[in-house]
Design a protein around this motif. Structure first.
Motif, PDB file in Angstrom:
ATOM      1  N   SER A   1      48.927 106.569 108.117  1.00  0.00           N
ATOM      2  CA  SER A   1      47.693 105.809 108.294  1.00  0.00           C
ATOM      3  C   SER A   1      47.367 105.744 109.775  1.00  0.00           C
ATOM      4  O   SER A   1      48.257 105.855 110.627  1.00  0.00           O
TER       5      SER A   1
ATOM      6  N   SER B   1      46.382  98.936 109.674  1.00  0.00           N
ATOM      7  CA  SER B   1      45.869 100.291 109.535  1.00  0.00           C
ATOM      8  C   SER B   1      44.833 100.391 108.432  1.00  0.00           C
ATOM      9  O   SER B   1      44.549  99.407 107.729  1.00  0.00           O
ATOM     10  N   GLU B   2      44.312 101.592 108.261  1.00  0.00           N
ATOM     11  CA  GLU B   2      43.468 101.883 107.114  1.00  0.00           C
ATOM     12  C   GLU B   2      44.245 101.646 105.825  1.00  0.00           C
ATOM     13  O   GLU B   2      45.460 101.850 105.780  1.00  0.00           O
TER      14      GLU B   2
ATOM     15  N   ARG C   1      45.595 107.821  98.939  1.00  0.00           N
ATOM     16  CA  ARG C   1      45.921 108.122 100.336  1.00  0.00           C
ATOM     17  C   ARG C   1      44.726 108.760 101.029  1.00  0.00           C
ATOM     18  O   ARG C   1      44.060 109.622 100.464  1.00  0.00           O
TER      19      ARG C   1
ATOM     20  N   SER D   1      42.781 109.729 107.309  1.00  0.00           N
ATOM     21  CA  SER D   1      42.607 109.077 108.610  1.00  0.00           C
ATOM     22  C   SER D   1      41.317 109.469 109.322  1.00  0.00           C
ATOM     23  O   SER D   1      40.480 108.613 109.602  1.00  0.00           O
TER      24      SER D   1
ATOM     25  N   ALA E   1      38.677 108.555 106.965  1.00  0.00           N
ATOM     26  CA  ALA E   1      39.032 107.396 106.152  1.00  0.00           C
ATOM     27  C   ALA E   1      37.930 106.351 106.140  1.00  0.00           C
ATOM     28  O   ALA E   1      37.225 106.125 107.131  1.00  0.00           O
TER      29      ALA E   1
END
Length: 239
Positions: free
Chosen positions: A42, A62-63, A77, A80, A83
């Motif tokens: 992430s 984080s994301e 998932r 990034s 994202a």
């Protein structure tokens, strides 16, 4: 220590050390693959710290996941760079390595919204994971347990609001180059007992060089009344 950018999520045994020469079996264990889900990274801010007593901590903002349906963890998932980060995730881990040969760790991660608000009936989610690794001479034993608790009608209506998995893995290094292992895995991505999956693996690793490994293992898989057994061969190189 502070890190800003893309980092591996501090959870589980293989997520941060997943090169093929570092674990037993041709495939990564199905519990960390399907429940955690490794390999998982992430983008965000991470803080790390250690003490002289062998206690360390990791904190990450984080994301979060972006599940397409509100409950499929591995499908959520993100990459990034593209994202969606409308709802952030918060991860904390404590690890103890103060006794030679012993590692104890526990991780908690909270997702504000498991679908970044894009699925109307999705909600928050919490991952709890703990593991122990003990090594003495040529023998190593590993045990891991992980569980998701997912809120929202999307998960509940599909019987996926609780998902868990665990595995036990003893291994023995016959020599510097050869090692044997066995592993029992059990996991369920639903709350329905009939959907429980189990897999027993046993096999051998051969390291001609510390960065090169040849692997062979046999697996016994079962889900409900379905069974699938298989033989795996693999070669790995870490660089």
């Amino acid at each position: 220590k502070t890190k800003i950018g893309v980092s591996l999520v501090p959870v589980g045994i293989i997520n941060e050390t997943h090169e093929p020469n570092t674990f037993y079996g041709t495939e990564r264990n199905p519990v960390e693959k399907n429940i955690i889900p490794a390999t998982w990274w992430s983008a965000g801010l991470t803080l790390n710290g250690t003490t002289d007593s062998g206690l360390s901590y990791d904190l990450m903002v984080s994301e979060g996941l972006n599940t397409p349906d509100g409950y499929s963890i591995r499908d959520g998932r993100q990459k990034s760079s593209k994202a969606v980060a409308s709802d952030l995730a918060y991860t904390g881990r404590i690890k103890y390595t103060g006794i030679p040969g012993l590692e104890l760790a526990a991780t908690a991660r909270h997702e504000s919204n498991i679908s970044q608000g894009l699925v109307d009936d999705a909600g928050a989610a919490t991952l709890l994971e703990t593991h122990i690794i003990y090594s003495k001479a040529n023998f190593t034993a590993k045990a891991l347990y992980a569980q998701w608790n997912i809120q929202g009608d999307a998960a509940k209506s599909n019987n996926a609001d609780k998902q868990y998995g665990y595995y036990l893995e003893p291994s023995y290094k016959i020599s510097e180059n050869w090692g044997l292992f066995g592993r029992y895995n059990e996991w369920n991505k639903t709350t329905i007992d009939a959907n429980k999956e189990t897999q027993t693996d046993f096999g051998v690793n051969y390291w001609p060089h510390k960065q090169v490994v040849f692997k062979a293992d046999y697996q016994l898989y079962k889900k409900g009344n379905s069974e699938a057994n298989g033989f795996n061969l693999g070669v790995g190189y870490s660089f």
